[in-house]
Design an enzyme around this catalytic site. Sequence first.
Site, short mmCIF file in Angstrom:
data_model
loop_
_atom_site.label_atom_id
_atom_site.label_comp_id
_atom_site.label_asym_id
_atom_site.label_seq_id
_atom_site.Cartn_x
_atom_site.Cartn_y
_atom_site.Cartn_z
N GLU A 208 0.81 -1.23 0.00
CA GLU A 208 0.00 0.00 0.00
C GLU A 208 0.84 1.27 0.00
OE1 GLU A 208 -4.04 0.30 1.85
OE2 GLU A 208 -2.84 1.19 3.46
N LYS B 128 0.69 4.93 1.27
CA LYS B 128 -0.07 5.71 2.26
C LYS B 128 0.85 6.78 2.85
CE LYS B 128 -1.39 3.53 6.08
NZ LYS B 128 -2.22 2.72 7.01
N LYS C 71 -8.19 2.34 -2.47
CA LYS C 71 -8.51 2.34 -1.04
C LYS C 71 -9.23 3.65 -0.74
CE LYS C 71 -7.55 0.16 3.01
NZ LYS C 71 -6.18 0.24 3.58
N GLU D 231 -14.29 -5.33 3.43
CA GLU D 231 -13.56 -5.32 4.69
C GLU D 231 -14.49 -5.43 5.89
OE1 GLU D 231 -10.29 -2.40 5.28
OE2 GLU D 231 -11.55 -1.67 6.93
N ASN E 63 -9.86 -6.69 8.89
CA ASN E 63 -9.02 -5.62 9.39
C ASN E 63 -8.73 -5.87 10.87
OD1 ASN E 63 -7.79 -3.19 10.14
ND2 ASN E 63 -9.02 -2.00 8.71
N GLU F 42 -5.60 -7.71 6.97
CA GLU F 42 -5.19 -6.32 6.83
C GLU F 42 -4.78 -5.72 8.18
OE1 GLU F 42 -9.03 -5.71 3.86
OE2 GLU F 42 -8.48 -4.14 5.26
N SER F 43 -3.78 -4.86 8.13
CA SER F 43 -3.32 -4.06 9.29
C SER F 43 -2.50 -4.87 10.30
CB SER F 43 -4.48 -3.40 10.02
OG SER F 43 -5.18 -2.52 9.20
#
Length: 260
Positions: free
Chosen positions: A54, A56, A116, A165, A186, A216-217
Amino acid sequence: MNILNTITAYKRKEVSAKKEAIPTRLLEKFPLFAKETKSLAEALRNSTTGIIAEHKRRSPSKSVINDKVLLPEVVLGYENAGAKGVSVLTDSNFFGGSLDDLLVAEKTISIPILRKEFIIDPYQIYESKAYGADAILLIAACLSAEELKQFSHLAKSLKLDVLLEVHNLEELQKSMLPNVDMIGVNNRNLKNFKVNIATSKKLSKEIPNDFVKISESGISDVETIKELRTFGYEGFLIGENFMKTENPGETAKQFIEKLR
């Protein structure tokens, strides 16, 4: 009011203004609206690493992460590192992104691009197609069951892959829809921003194998990915772990090499 509510309230105003400036009928005339999309879900199913890297610049929880390195350098570095997809944050107010980032990424790389964004209106799905996305993110916490159904159907009609998500079992139960390709868990609690990989482990058994499972994350080491694979995960979205370094592409390369 948690951060997600704050963001979606802002989005409603933002999208309303965008609709007036560039109506949907004009978006459909954008050159990229007619481009053939690439399937992110298929790329992940055929991958041995499953990394979605990603771009960001900042986030509400960490403020500035990296606003020095240029986007083309980052996304090309990700592709050369072996990432199977690239996630581009297009929210400006909270994450420092833009739709121009999507355009630049589309011109720079050949792997699938995930937009996103906090999608709360069908307009944004047309917008995603017009600006070169291959896949979109739908966040269950932002949308009703009926909106998830309608939005995922629209996305598939435009040949866009759908990553849906979720954060908990309640959200997951309204998300298992026929037009959803990937379900992303997430691991970050959006109310307090705490991260717990156990969230992915807990929800894995509830996700049918029809969907590509994505975690994710909070993924910062190879061992976590190896462990999550045993729970059926085929995709891993990583942003901050790469972006916080001076050379995100090189960091991603070293990370992915350990997975092979």
